[in-house]
Design an enzyme around this catalytic site. Structure first.
Site, short mmCIF file in Angstrom:
data_model
loop_
_atom_site.label_atom_id
_atom_site.label_comp_id
_atom_site.label_asym_id
_atom_site.label_seq_id
_atom_site.Cartn_x
_atom_site.Cartn_y
_atom_site.Cartn_z
N GLU A 1 69.62 55.17 -21.63
CA GLU A 1 70.85 54.50 -22.05
C GLU A 1 71.09 54.61 -23.55
OE1 GLU A 1 68.68 53.31 -19.87
OE2 GLU A 1 69.71 52.40 -18.17
N GLU B 1 65.44 51.49 -13.01
CA GLU B 1 65.45 50.03 -12.91
C GLU B 1 65.36 49.57 -11.46
OE1 GLU B 1 68.03 48.74 -16.81
OE2 GLU B 1 69.15 49.53 -15.11
N1 COA Z 1 77.00 59.17 -13.50
C1 COA Z 1 78.03 59.96 -13.09
N2 COA Z 1 77.87 61.28 -12.83
C2 COA Z 1 76.66 61.80 -12.99
C3 COA Z 1 75.56 61.04 -13.43
C4 COA Z 1 75.78 59.67 -13.70
N3 COA Z 1 74.78 58.85 -14.09
N4 COA Z 1 74.48 61.85 -13.50
C5 COA Z 1 74.88 63.06 -13.11
N5 COA Z 1 76.20 63.04 -12.80
C6 COA Z 1 77.01 64.16 -12.32
C7 COA Z 1 77.22 65.18 -13.40
O1 COA Z 1 78.32 64.84 -14.23
C8 COA Z 1 77.50 66.43 -12.56
O2 COA Z 1 78.82 66.38 -12.10
P1 COA Z 1 79.68 67.75 -11.99
O3 COA Z 1 78.95 68.56 -10.94
O4 COA Z 1 81.02 67.27 -11.56
O5 COA Z 1 79.64 68.39 -13.35
C9 COA Z 1 76.58 66.24 -11.36
O6 COA Z 1 76.27 64.85 -11.30
C10 COA Z 1 75.27 66.99 -11.46
O7 COA Z 1 74.67 66.65 -12.70
P2 COA Z 1 74.18 67.75 -13.76
O8 COA Z 1 74.11 67.08 -15.11
O9 COA Z 1 75.01 68.98 -13.68
O10 COA Z 1 72.72 68.07 -13.20
P3 COA Z 1 71.42 68.49 -14.01
O11 COA Z 1 70.41 68.85 -12.99
O12 COA Z 1 71.76 69.49 -15.06
O13 COA Z 1 70.95 67.15 -14.79
C11 COA Z 1 70.48 64.81 -14.99
C12 COA Z 1 70.58 66.03 -14.05
C13 COA Z 1 70.20 63.60 -14.08
C14 COA Z 1 69.31 65.00 -15.96
C15 COA Z 1 71.78 64.66 -15.78
O14 COA Z 1 72.87 64.68 -14.86
C16 COA Z 1 71.87 63.39 -16.57
O15 COA Z 1 71.35 63.32 -17.66
N6 COA Z 1 72.58 62.37 -16.04
C17 COA Z 1 72.84 61.14 -16.72
C18 COA Z 1 71.57 60.31 -16.80
C19 COA Z 1 71.85 59.01 -17.53
O16 COA Z 1 72.18 58.99 -18.71
N7 COA Z 1 71.66 57.91 -16.81
C20 COA Z 1 71.82 56.59 -17.38
C21 COA Z 1 73.20 56.12 -17.23
S1 COA Z 1 73.33 54.51 -17.98
#
Ligand code: COA
Length: 261
Positions: A135, A115
């Site tokens: 989302e 966004e």
């Molecule tokens: N908010 C808070 N923490 C987040 C985050 C978010 N949007 N996205 C990632 N993190 C944190 C993870 O919890 C993790 O924390 P940890 O190391 O304490 O476990 C760290 O960032 C690394 O993320 P991780 O998921 O282990 O990395 P990845 O490479 O496997 O995956 C993503 C990366 C971005 C694909 C995955 O983190 C993800 O799907 N994030 C959420 C995306 C999302 O739904 N965004 C919309 C929110 S409304």
């Protein structure tokens, strides 16, 4: 400039603002929203800065979305609406800034990251970047302009597809559907974004501001009102010293010297 969740670096007439929450892949917290609004206000007030690049720290993420830890604490609709409104206000400040803002998307741009990129004027993506509005997978909807700006950029059908599935969009697909303007190899991303920012910083600033205003204000209205907005901005640009210099320099076969007024 000092802002807790941001690294703000000036390079001549451009400024690079880096989201700096690497532990959560640069997730958008309320504090980061406030920091970014403060940084944008400083950039807007500084006539020496002519263009902005937004990016994320590291190579994994531009911004992973809204901070899910904060989303998890939201307990009522009014608080959630206020949170969305603050994010949306920050994005409108990007759009109203009379200077071009380029998103250099270095990795995941999901949810609020996608966004935020869409609120910028131009998006350049690393070939390793991924976009998306996931989302729906949290039982939520995009609240930072996602349903509105994705629809305006790629059309209602594709916006519905990506908002409803939450599917990720790779960089090449994002370019093909009009979500990004340029895809470059990851190591070249920052140079490409800065080069473009420097090029735009070298244009007549009032004309740059007039084009940005015309595009952003005109995108929301019917064609007749949009054309009236454009004509008004054309009038403003025509009344500047830089327009006189620009046309004169062309006729004298020399490079223009912009004054910014
Ligand atoms: N908010 C808070 N923490 C987040 C985050 C978010 N949007 N996205 C990632 N993190 C944190 C993870 O919890 C993790 O924390 P940890 O190391 O304490 O476990 C760290 O960032 C690394 O993320 P991780 O998921 O282990 O990395 P990845 O490479 O496997 O995956 C993503 C990366 C971005 C694909 C995955 O983190 C993800 O799907 N994030 C959420 C995306 C999302 O739904 N965004 C919309 C929110 S409304």
């Amino acid at each position: 400039m000092e802002h807790g969740n941001l690294i703000v670096e000036q390079d001549g007439e451009i400024v690079v603002i880096t989201f700096d929450r690497p532990d959560v892949l640069n997730a958008l917290s309320d504090a980061l929203v406030a920091d970014l609004r403060a940084a944008l206000a400083e950039v807007g007030a500084d006539p020496a800065i002519r263009a902005v690049v937004l990016t994320g720290s590291g190579t994994r993420a531009f911004m992973s979305g809204a901070d899910i830890n904060e989303l998890n604490t939201l307990t009522n609709a009014a608080a959630a609406e206020a949170k969305a409104a603050a994010t949306q206000a920050m994005q409108r400040e990007i759009q109203r800034l009379p200077k071009p803002v380029i998103a250099a998307v270095n990795g995941y741009a999901l949810g609020a990251g996608c966004e935020l990129a869409m609120a910028c004027d131009i998006r350049i993506a690393a070939d390793t970047a991924f976009f998306g509005l996931p989302e729906i997978n949290l039982g939520l909807i995009p609240g930072g302009g996602g349903t509105q700006r994705l629809t305006r950029l790629v059309g209602a059908g594709l916006a519905a597809y990506y908002c409803l599935t939450g599917d990720r969009i790779d960089a090449v697909t994002a370019k093909n559907i009009g979500l990004v303007e340029l895809v470059v190899p990851q190591p070249e991303l920052m140079n490409a974004a800065k080069d473009l920012a420097h090029r735009l910083a070298g244009k007549a600033p009032l004309a740059v501001a007039a084009i940005k205003k015309s595009i952003n204000d005109g995108a929301q209205v019917d064609i007749d009102r949009g054309l009236a907005i454009e004509a008004a901005q054309f009038g403003i640009a025509c009344a500047t010293e830089d327009r006189i210099e620009g046309t004169k320099a062309f006729l004298e076969k020399r490079a223009p010297q912009w004054k910014g007024w």
